[in-house]
Scaffold this motif. Structure first.
Motif, mmCIF file in Angstrom:
data_model
loop_
_atom_site.group_PDB
_atom_site.id
_atom_site.type_symbol
_atom_site.label_atom_id
_atom_site.label_comp_id
_atom_site.label_asym_id
_atom_site.label_seq_id
_atom_site.Cartn_x
_atom_site.Cartn_y
_atom_site.Cartn_z
ATOM 1 N N PRO A 73 0.832 -1.203 0.000
ATOM 2 C CA PRO A 73 0.000 0.000 0.000
ATOM 3 C C PRO A 73 0.868 1.256 0.000
ATOM 4 N N LEU A 74 0.376 2.336 -0.552
ATOM 5 C CA LEU A 74 1.106 3.596 -0.544
ATOM 6 C C LEU A 74 1.409 4.019 0.885
ATOM 7 N N ARG A 75 2.681 4.193 1.191
ATOM 8 C CA ARG A 75 3.058 4.471 2.577
ATOM 9 C C ARG A 75 2.651 5.862 3.032
ATOM 10 N N MET A 76 2.399 6.766 2.090
ATOM 11 C CA MET A 76 2.002 8.116 2.473
ATOM 12 C C MET A 76 0.498 8.338 2.394
ATOM 13 N N ALA A 77 -0.259 7.294 2.082
ATOM 14 C CA ALA A 77 -1.699 7.453 1.865
ATOM 15 C C ALA A 77 -2.415 7.967 3.110
ATOM 16 N N ASP A 78 -2.138 7.370 4.259
ATOM 17 C CA ASP A 78 -2.791 7.807 5.498
ATOM 18 C C ASP A 78 -2.422 9.253 5.823
ATOM 19 N N PHE A 79 -1.162 9.617 5.574
ATOM 20 C CA PHE A 79 -0.708 10.983 5.829
ATOM 21 C C PHE A 79 -1.475 11.956 4.935
ATOM 22 N N PHE A 80 -1.642 11.610 3.661
ATOM 23 C CA PHE A 80 -2.384 12.458 2.738
ATOM 24 C C PHE A 80 -3.808 12.691 3.239
ATOM 25 N N LYS A 81 -4.452 11.601 3.673
ATOM 26 C CA LYS A 81 -5.834 11.704 4.128
ATOM 27 C C LYS A 81 -5.929 12.516 5.415
ATOM 28 N N GLU A 82 -5.010 12.267 6.340
ATOM 29 C CA GLU A 82 -5.026 12.975 7.623
ATOM 30 C C GLU A 82 -4.791 14.470 7.444
ATOM 31 N N LYS A 83 -3.863 14.823 6.567
ATOM 32 C CA LYS A 83 -3.480 16.225 6.367
ATOM 33 C C LYS A 83 -4.268 16.910 5.248
ATOM 34 N N ASN A 84 -5.204 16.188 4.658
ATOM 35 C CA ASN A 84 -6.057 16.740 3.599
ATOM 36 C C ASN A 84 -5.226 17.236 2.407
ATOM 37 N N ILE A 85 -4.259 16.442 2.020
ATOM 38 C CA ILE A 85 -3.492 16.706 0.799
ATOM 39 C C ILE A 85 -4.201 15.964 -0.330
ATOM 40 N N ASN A 86 -4.796 16.710 -1.238
ATOM 41 C CA ASN A 86 -5.649 16.073 -2.249
ATOM 42 C C ASN A 86 -5.174 16.272 -3.682
ATOM 43 N N GLU A 87 -3.912 16.698 -3.835
ATOM 44 C CA GLU A 87 -3.303 16.793 -5.155
ATOM 45 C C GLU A 87 -1.869 16.282 -5.069
ATOM 46 N N VAL A 88 -1.378 15.704 -6.151
ATOM 47 C CA VAL A 88 -0.033 15.147 -6.144
ATOM 48 C C VAL A 88 0.518 15.165 -7.567
ATOM 49 N N LEU A 89 1.831 15.312 -7.676
ATOM 50 C CA LEU A 89 2.514 15.222 -8.971
ATOM 51 C C LEU A 89 3.393 13.978 -8.970
ATOM 52 N N VAL A 90 3.160 13.079 -9.917
ATOM 53 C CA VAL A 90 3.947 11.853 -10.033
ATOM 54 C C VAL A 90 4.978 12.020 -11.147
ATOM 55 N N ILE A 91 6.241 11.836 -10.795
ATOM 56 C CA ILE A 91 7.324 11.875 -11.774
ATOM 57 C C ILE A 91 8.102 10.566 -11.686
ATOM 58 N N LYS A 92 8.916 10.274 -12.682
ATOM 59 C CA LYS A 92 9.693 9.035 -12.660
ATOM 60 C C LYS A 92 10.701 9.041 -11.523
ATOM 61 N N GLY A 93 11.493 10.100 -11.414
ATOM 62 C CA GLY A 93 12.518 10.209 -10.388
ATOM 63 C C GLY A 93 13.867 9.728 -10.882
ATOM 64 N N ASP A 94 14.924 10.419 -10.446
ATOM 65 C CA ASP A 94 16.282 10.021 -10.805
ATOM 66 C C ASP A 94 16.795 8.974 -9.828
ATOM 67 N N PRO A 95 17.610 8.022 -10.289
ATOM 68 C CA PRO A 95 18.200 7.034 -9.374
ATOM 69 C C PRO A 95 19.018 7.736 -8.292
ATOM 70 N N PRO A 96 18.964 7.242 -7.063
ATOM 71 C CA PRO A 96 19.699 7.884 -5.974
ATOM 72 C C PRO A 96 21.202 7.691 -6.111
ATOM 73 N N GLN A 97 21.968 8.672 -5.628
ATOM 74 C CA GLN A 97 23.428 8.521 -5.608
ATOM 75 C C GLN A 97 23.840 7.492 -4.567
ATOM 76 N N ASP A 98 23.093 7.465 -3.473
ATOM 77 C CA ASP A 98 23.339 6.473 -2.425
ATOM 78 C C ASP A 98 22.478 5.245 -2.733
ATOM 79 N N MET A 99 23.112 4.189 -3.232
ATOM 80 C CA MET A 99 22.342 3.026 -3.668
ATOM 81 C C MET A 99 21.858 2.150 -2.511
ATOM 82 N N THR A 100 22.071 2.599 -1.273
ATOM 83 C CA THR A 100 21.435 1.905 -0.149
ATOM 84 C C THR A 100 19.954 2.273 -0.073
ATOM 85 N N HIS A 101 19.584 3.332 -0.795
ATOM 86 C CA HIS A 101 18.167 3.714 -0.857
ATOM 87 C C HIS A 101 17.460 2.766 -1.814
ATOM 88 N N LYS A 102 16.450 2.095 -1.346
ATOM 89 C CA LYS A 102 15.734 1.096 -2.121
ATOM 90 C C LYS A 102 14.878 1.754 -3.201
#
Length: 249
Positions: A73-102
């Motif tokens: 499940p989206l890990r930020m979904a509950d946060f969005f609902k709780e804080k009433n964040i109702n818009e989002v921008l989805v981008i691909k994202g660049d690979p991290p420099q620190d490859m310990t980031h999953k």
């Protein structure tokens, strides 16, 4: 009605609050804040949006598709609902420099669809990169994102009104935030040309005056076409840049 947005980098709490306060007190025409998600900073984009919410009705966090595990499940979904964040921008994202980031092999289309399924009613924007490939391929990619559920788009920054006019025909009838970003040094110019494949117009000058004049023209264009605009003042004095753009408004 057209919206005017500012993209603010959430470097830390103090700097983010300072910039938000500056914009609120000096540029009331700005009604939207969008926040990128940059791994080198501790504040995540959706957390940064909560700093803007007391004074802005519209806040838009960026989500990196490659950070999303489609099997969970989206890990930020509950946060969005709780804080009433109702818009989002989805981008691909660049690979991290620190490859310990999953990261995951998730695409923007996958994640757009996942947000629409898991957070009913959320407005999902998708990215447009008018420099990454041919115009035909980008137009096809735009269609795929619409089929996945995208409600609107954020473009990469433009530096040429002629190109904006062409893309406005491709995007006719769609909600668009046209991107504008100042390029005020030879180093920055080289970055945009080599990293992002931008072809600047022949009259381009890497100084604040040229970029302010172009931003004013782009603002007039979006007002005339009833579209949205966002300013991304990277490595530029926010107050001086916005003051130049909105002088007389």
């Amino acid at each position: 009605m057209s919206r005017i947005a500012i993209e603010l980098v959430p470097r830390d709490e103090v700097s983010l609050l300072t910039e938000l306060d500056l914009i609120k007190n000096n540029f009331p025409v700005v009604d939207t804040i969008n926040i990128p998600d940059l791994l080198r900073y501790e504040i995540r984009s959706w957390e940064g949006c909560t700093y803007a919410q007391p004074n802005y009705k519209y806040v838009i966090p960026h989500i990196r598709a490659i950070d999303i595990n489609l099997d969970q499940p989206l890990r930020m979904a509950d946060f969005f609902k709780e804080k009433n964040i109702n818009e989002v921008l989805v981008i691909k994202g660049d690979p991290p420099q620190d490859m310990t980031h999953k990261i995951y092999p998730s695409t923007s289309i996958d994640v757009i669809r996942k947000f629409k399924e898991e957070i009913p009613g959320i407005k999902v924007y998708a990215g447009i990169d008018q420099y990454r490939d041919s115009m035909r391929k980008e137009a096809d990619y735009i269609k795929q994102k619409i089929y996945a559920g995208a409600d609107g788009f954020f473009t990469q920054p433009f530096f040429d009104l002629r190109l904006m006019e062409i893309y406005s025909e491709i995007l006719e009838g769609k909600e668009v935030y046209w991107g504008i970003s100042p390029v005020t040094s030879e180093k920055s110019l080289n970055y945009w040309e080599t990293k992002n494949n931008v072809v600047f117009p022949t009259n381009f000058q890497p100084n604040l005056a040229w970029n302010i004049e172009f931003a004013q023209k782009a603002l007039e264009f979006t007002g005339r076409t009833n579209a949205n605009i966002y300013f991304m003042p990277i490595r530029t004095d926010v107050h001086k840049y916005l003051q130049g753009i909105f002088a007389g408004n």
